[in-house]
Every structure is written in structure tokens, then in C-alpha cells.
Design a protein around this motif. Structure first.
Motif, PDB file in Angstrom:
ATOM      1  N   ASP A  64       0.850  -1.181   0.000  1.00  0.00           N
ATOM      2  CA  ASP A  64       0.000   0.000   0.000  1.00  0.00           C
ATOM      3  C   ASP A  64       0.889   1.236   0.000  1.00  0.00           C
ATOM      4  N   LYS A  65       0.587   2.179  -0.881  1.00  0.00           N
ATOM      5  CA  LYS A  65       1.327   3.434  -0.909  1.00  0.00           C
ATOM      6  C   LYS A  65       0.401   4.534  -0.409  1.00  0.00           C
ATOM      7  N   SER A  66       0.885   5.329   0.502  1.00  0.00           N
ATOM      8  CA  SER A  66       0.102   6.413   1.094  1.00  0.00           C
ATOM      9  C   SER A  66      -0.048   7.567   0.104  1.00  0.00           C
ATOM     10  N   PRO A  67      -1.093   8.387   0.290  1.00  0.00           N
ATOM     11  CA  PRO A  67      -1.186   9.581  -0.552  1.00  0.00           C
ATOM     12  C   PRO A  67      -0.019  10.527  -0.252  1.00  0.00           C
ATOM     13  N   ARG A  68       0.413  11.257  -1.258  1.00  0.00           N
ATOM     14  CA  ARG A  68       1.534  12.171  -1.060  1.00  0.00           C
ATOM     15  C   ARG A  68       1.409  13.366  -1.984  1.00  0.00           C
ATOM     16  N   ARG A  69       2.171  14.399  -1.666  1.00  0.00           N
ATOM     17  CA  ARG A  69       2.197  15.594  -2.489  1.00  0.00           C
ATOM     18  C   ARG A  69       3.107  15.353  -3.687  1.00  0.00           C
ATOM     19  N   GLY A  70       2.653  15.790  -4.835  1.00  0.00           N
ATOM     20  CA  GLY A  70       3.446  15.651  -6.041  1.00  0.00           C
ATOM     21  C   GLY A  70       3.319  16.894  -6.886  1.00  0.00           C
ATOM     22  N   ARG A  71       3.924  16.868  -8.067  1.00  0.00           N
ATOM     23  CA  ARG A  71       3.897  18.013  -8.954  1.00  0.00           C
ATOM     24  C   ARG A  71       3.669  17.526 -10.370  1.00  0.00           C
ATOM     25  N   ASN A  72       2.771  18.200 -11.072  1.00  0.00           N
ATOM     26  CA  ASN A  72       2.536  17.894 -12.470  1.00  0.00           C
ATOM     27  C   ASN A  72       3.748  18.389 -13.254  1.00  0.00           C
ATOM     28  N   PRO A  73       4.500  17.509 -13.908  1.00  0.00           N
ATOM     29  CA  PRO A  73       5.721  17.946 -14.591  1.00  0.00           C
ATOM     30  C   PRO A  73       5.446  18.874 -15.776  1.00  0.00           C
ATOM     31  N   ARG A  74       4.280  18.780 -16.366  1.00  0.00           N
ATOM     32  CA  ARG A  74       3.959  19.609 -17.525  1.00  0.00           C
ATOM     33  C   ARG A  74       3.632  21.044 -17.114  1.00  0.00           C
ATOM     34  N   THR A  75       2.809  21.193 -16.048  1.00  0.00           N
ATOM     35  CA  THR A  75       2.357  22.526 -15.644  1.00  0.00           C
ATOM     36  C   THR A  75       3.078  23.058 -14.417  1.00  0.00           C
ATOM     37  N   GLY A  76       3.727  22.189 -13.664  1.00  0.00           N
ATOM     38  CA  GLY A  76       4.387  22.599 -12.436  1.00  0.00           C
ATOM     39  C   GLY A  76       3.419  22.748 -11.273  1.00  0.00           C
ATOM     40  N   GLU A  77       2.148  22.456 -11.507  1.00  0.00           N
ATOM     41  CA  GLU A  77       1.114  22.594 -10.484  1.00  0.00           C
ATOM     42  C   GLU A  77       1.260  21.513  -9.413  1.00  0.00           C
ATOM     43  N   SER A  78       1.117  21.931  -8.148  1.00  0.00           N
ATOM     44  CA  SER A  78       1.193  20.995  -7.033  1.00  0.00           C
ATOM     45  C   SER A  78      -0.122  20.228  -6.934  1.00  0.00           C
ATOM     46  N   MET A  79      -0.050  18.939  -6.620  1.00  0.00           N
ATOM     47  CA  MET A  79      -1.250  18.119  -6.541  1.00  0.00           C
ATOM     48  C   MET A  79      -1.032  16.979  -5.555  1.00  0.00           C
ATOM     49  N   THR A  80      -2.121  16.314  -5.178  1.00  0.00           N
ATOM     50  CA  THR A  80      -2.037  15.170  -4.284  1.00  0.00           C
ATOM     51  C   THR A  80      -2.133  13.897  -5.112  1.00  0.00           C
ATOM     52  N   ILE A  81      -1.185  13.007  -4.920  1.00  0.00           N
ATOM     53  CA  ILE A  81      -1.211  11.709  -5.578  1.00  0.00           C
ATOM     54  C   ILE A  81      -1.958  10.777  -4.632  1.00  0.00           C
ATOM     55  N   THR A  82      -3.020  10.165  -5.112  1.00  0.00           N
ATOM     56  CA  THR A  82      -3.892   9.356  -4.272  1.00  0.00           C
ATOM     57  C   THR A  82      -3.204   8.082  -3.792  1.00  0.00           C
ATOM     58  N   LYS A  83      -3.765   7.493  -2.723  1.00  0.00           N
ATOM     59  CA  LYS A  83      -3.208   6.231  -2.234  1.00  0.00           C
ATOM     60  C   LYS A  83      -3.504   5.143  -3.254  1.00  0.00           C
ATOM     61  N   ARG A  84      -2.640   4.171  -3.296  1.00  0.00           N
ATOM     62  CA  ARG A  84      -2.792   3.091  -4.275  1.00  0.00           C
ATOM     63  C   ARG A  84      -2.031   1.872  -3.809  1.00  0.00           C
ATOM     64  N   GLN A  85      -2.227   0.781  -4.523  1.00  0.00           N
ATOM     65  CA  GLN A  85      -1.491  -0.445  -4.253  1.00  0.00           C
ATOM     66  C   GLN A  85      -0.562  -0.716  -5.415  1.00  0.00           C
ATOM     67  N   MET A  86       0.551  -1.353  -5.107  1.00  0.00           N
ATOM     68  CA  MET A  86       1.500  -1.705  -6.154  1.00  0.00           C
ATOM     69  C   MET A  86       2.139  -3.053  -5.835  1.00  0.00           C
ATOM     70  N   VAL A  87       2.662  -3.689  -6.854  1.00  0.00           N
ATOM     71  CA  VAL A  87       3.347  -4.966  -6.673  1.00  0.00           C
ATOM     72  C   VAL A  87       4.830  -4.675  -6.500  1.00  0.00           C
ATOM     73  N   SER A  88       5.409  -5.300  -5.499  1.00  0.00           N
ATOM     74  CA  SER A  88       6.823  -5.124  -5.199  1.00  0.00           C
ATOM     75  C   SER A  88       7.514  -6.481  -5.345  1.00  0.00           C
ATOM     76  N   PHE A  89       8.696  -6.476  -5.954  1.00  0.00           N
ATOM     77  CA  PHE A  89       9.453  -7.707  -6.130  1.00  0.00           C
ATOM     78  C   PHE A  89      10.729  -7.625  -5.314  1.00  0.00           C
ATOM     79  N   ARG A  90      10.991  -8.654  -4.557  1.00  0.00           N
ATOM     80  CA  ARG A  90      12.232  -8.742  -3.799  1.00  0.00           C
ATOM     81  C   ARG A  90      12.952 -10.014  -4.247  1.00  0.00           C
ATOM     82  N   PRO A  91      14.096  -9.865  -4.911  1.00  0.00           N
ATOM     83  CA  PRO A  91      14.798 -11.049  -5.406  1.00  0.00           C
ATOM     84  C   PRO A  91      15.373 -11.876  -4.267  1.00  0.00           C
TER      85      PRO A  91
END
Length: 96
Positions: free
Chosen positions: A59-86
Motif C-alpha cells: 500500500d502506498k500512502s497519498p503524497r504531495r506531487g507536482r505535475n511535470p507539464r504545468t508545475g502545479e502541485s497536486m495530491t497523488i492518491t493512495k494506491r497499491q503496487m506490486v513489489s518484487f524482492r529477489p
């Protein structure tokens, strides 16, 4: 140097040549393995492949991010991702 991706068809061909079953049956085996992996991960469970590594859902928590095209600050929503550990053995082979 461009790296090549391994496709499902190439995996089926490898199974076909190693085990000697038809390429169609080998393709079904590959599809079944990936289907089972998808079901397991979407259920939130981990997959441990001995001597290869572990796939887990994080689980990834929501965090502050920036739109690279406009430079506008925004919130990146929480989400799930797959992680691989060799595995240790795979890490050692990669780092030779």
C-alpha cells in the motif's frame, strides 16, 4: 544497448523445447501460471518463488506531487503496487 523483453510466446517455446509438450499446451501452462499469479496478487496475498524471489502487494500512502507539464502541485492518491524482492541467490547471480 537495447535490452530485449521475454514474451509469453518465448516462455511457451522454452517449455515446449525443455519438456517436449506441444507449443499450444505450453502456452496454456504459461497463461495458467500468470492467471493464478494475478488472482493471488489481487487477493492481497504474496507469491514466493523459491530461488527466484517474492512478489508482494504494498500500500502506498497519498503524497504531495507536482505535475511535470504545468508545475502545479497536486495530491497523488493512495494506491497499491506490486513489489518484487529477489532471492539471495538471484541477487548474487545478478551482481557477479
Amino acid at each position: 544497448m537495447k535490452r530485449k523483453n521475454v514474451t509469453r510466446k518465448e516462455l511457451a517455446i522454452a517449455i515446449n523445447s525443455k519438456v517436449g509438450i506441444s507449443q499450444r499446451n505450453a502456452a496454456e501452462i504459461v497463461d495458467t501460471v500468470f492467471s493464478t499469479m494475478k488472482k493471488t496478487l489481487t487477493a492481497g496475498e504474496s507469491i514466493k518463488l523459491v530461488q527466484f524471489g517474492t512478489l508482494t502487494v504494498r500500500d502506498k500512502s497519498p503524497r504531495r506531487g507536482r505535475n511535470p507539464r504545468t508545475g502545479e502541485s497536486m495530491t497523488i492518491t493512495k494506491r497499491q503496487m506490486v513489489s518484487f524482492r529477489p532471492s539471495k541467490r538471484l541477487r548474487e547471480r545478478l551482481n557477479k
